[in-house]
Design an enzyme around this catalytic site. Sequence first.
Site, PDB file in Angstrom:
ATOM      1  N   LYS A   1       0.865  -1.187   0.000  1.00  0.00           N
ATOM      2  CA  LYS A   1       0.000   0.000   0.000  1.00  0.00           C
ATOM      3  C   LYS A   1       0.901   1.236   0.000  1.00  0.00           C
ATOM      4  O   LYS A   1       1.408   1.665   1.032  1.00  0.00           O
ATOM      5  CB  LYS A   1      -0.930   0.023   1.208  1.00  0.00           C
ATOM      6  CG  LYS A   1      -1.951   1.153   1.129  1.00  0.00           C
ATOM      7  CD  LYS A   1      -2.917   1.128   2.299  1.00  0.00           C
ATOM      8  CE  LYS A   1      -3.958   2.223   2.129  1.00  0.00           C
ATOM      9  NZ  LYS A   1      -3.373   3.571   2.018  1.00  0.00           N
TER      10      LYS A   1
ATOM     11  N   GLU B   1      -0.182   4.579  -8.329  1.00  0.00           N
ATOM     12  CA  GLU B   1       0.237   5.550  -7.321  1.00  0.00           C
ATOM     13  C   GLU B   1       1.505   6.257  -7.775  1.00  0.00           C
ATOM     14  O   GLU B   1       2.491   5.608  -8.142  1.00  0.00           O
ATOM     15  CB  GLU B   1       0.499   4.827  -5.998  1.00  0.00           C
ATOM     16  CG  GLU B   1       0.516   5.717  -4.799  1.00  0.00           C
ATOM     17  CD  GLU B   1      -0.868   5.821  -4.141  1.00  0.00           C
ATOM     18  OE1 GLU B   1      -0.960   6.473  -3.093  1.00  0.00           O
ATOM     19  OE2 GLU B   1      -1.848   5.267  -4.682  1.00  0.00           O
TER      20      GLU B   1
END
Length: 671
Positions: A115, A173
């Site tokens: 993450k 991301e």
Amino acid sequence: MESIEQQLTELRTTLRHHEYLYHVMDAPEIPDAEYDRLMRELRELEAQHPDLITPDSPSQRVGAAPLAAFSQIRHEVPMLSLDNVFDEESFLAFNKRVQDRLKSGDKLTWCCELKLDGLAVSILYENGVLISAATRGDGTTGEDITSNVRTIRAIPLKLRGDNIPARLEVRGEVFLPQAGFEKINEEARRTGNKVFANPRNAAAGSLRQLDPRITAKRPLTFFCYGVGILEGGELPDTHLGRLLQFKAWGLPVSDRVTLCDSPEAVLDFYHKVEEDRPTLGFDIDGVVIKVNSMALQEQLGFVARAPRWAVAFKFPAQEQMTFVRDVEFQVGRTGAITPVARLEPVHVAGVLVSNATLHNADEIERLGLRIGDKVVIRRAGDVIPQVVNVVLSERPEETRPVEFPTHCPVCGSDVERVEGEAVARCTGGLICGAQRKESLKHFVSRRAMDVDGMGDKIIDQLVEKEYVHTPADLFRLTAGKLTGLDRMGPKSAQNVVNALEKAKETTFARFLYALGIREVGEATAAGLAAYFGTLEALEAASIDELQKVPDVGIVVATHVFNFFAEESNRDVIGQLLAEGIHWPAPIVVNADEIDSPFAGKTIVLTGSLSLMSRDDAKARLVALGAKVAGSVSKKTDLVIAGEAAGSKLAKAQELGIDVIDEAEMLRLLGV
């Protein structure tokens, strides 16, 4: 019922405020863990009172509105966020919910990823060519950051390979590696610009620049983790298969993606990543766990703001809030004075934290910190806890400013802060207890006073037993006192006393170097000694006069001036001279009267000399009327290059300066 409505209103108002700070202003005020806690509280309250849920509640959407300064892009497929779990029990409950919803006894395969702590983006390719890019925004509409994304080298402008869909929207991301973050902040400090609190803020601030040229200078990178639009083509039927296909088309994918065939394997992955976290080189705040089968993902579907087939398993919070009870000042071994916040103890990343570094006065000013403030504390890996920001919206009424000391808290000497430097330092290098061991070790070292046989362990013992407080005390030691040290017999003790006696005869340059004046290395010490000739002349020199010495600029001149301005340093120097330290009287050399190829020339020595020590070479050159400098410039007349000469030689060649080797130097010296 009125009190419940009031609670909900307050929670929603607070969450919207912090969403605005996080998504729009790129200046979050509270840790993610505190935001998550507020969101959980809101959801639990709404679950108990579903009739009070409003369409604009933060629980019903992803983020905040995009900046007006950017044009907007509407997401054809909404960019939703993930639900979070924070412990093994919650993950196992999530796993059971998925199994129960699928009503199948078959084992699930999970695709586990890192993450990343960056900024979520959507990138649209048409026929393999990058057409547009957008931030998540509120999940439905994001900001058009196409020009900025095109500057990120990790993101291909054109996909490679075959079978590329006509329209493909990839999601991932954008983040900033730790090394890049430190480089940006170092440059910001140097130029007096804004320093970022963490890599996530730096990445967001870099990506959302109105000037793409600024973004291009920032070392942003990108990992792909999903897909939005897919038209005119096909993708594999598993999540991992899709990631591998993206990689084949030239899109970067994390190499830590792992398939797990059981909840136990997922937990093993989680703990392994948590263990490796400090060495990754970029920030993560957990792992993402997704059902690998695309068919099962479709079957599971979505809730209002998140998929049912994925969850973010977050690590223990690295940030927490607490109060600053006081600020104290520590003095390091080099004299650097560092402010330290004394905190109301708080658990951060599993450790009880009661102190946090504040770095320097500039950092206190940047934070706007006052004693009594509520602050966010961050602790990442083995990094010393630090204050990230002040929670200004919750500042107590009774706070007071932080006053930086003007005198050293250890020895009382003046504190100096040279213009252009962030660190304040104690000027009492010869008497300060905090600097004692390091200054004494430097004083006796081979290139300084050269006290044979007096190593670091002996200095450590002398200081710890309080036999020695200043360099002058060394010359008052007796063999009898030295035998009180560990592993020091009478013969060894006498050898040390003899070495101290021998060291009393030195050179002015060595003595200056031994004093440990900040920024004064061997070359600068030699230059000062040659220029002023006597200690008295050097002690009386002004900052302007000091700058007349070759290679001495304003910073070095200020350090030298402040050192001799400190009365305690002059006292110790007087004691050293009284103990018998001496050097030959200076020989005034008139370059015009010397018949030598070196007379009147500015010379730089570089590399290793094999037949003569560097100190001897300098002494001979100075005696022949040369000036020996420490760096190459347009004023340099000659460079003498020994073995393994590096950047100085390269610069000399670039400037067209004459270069000779050691053999030629010896020939010209007549050796």
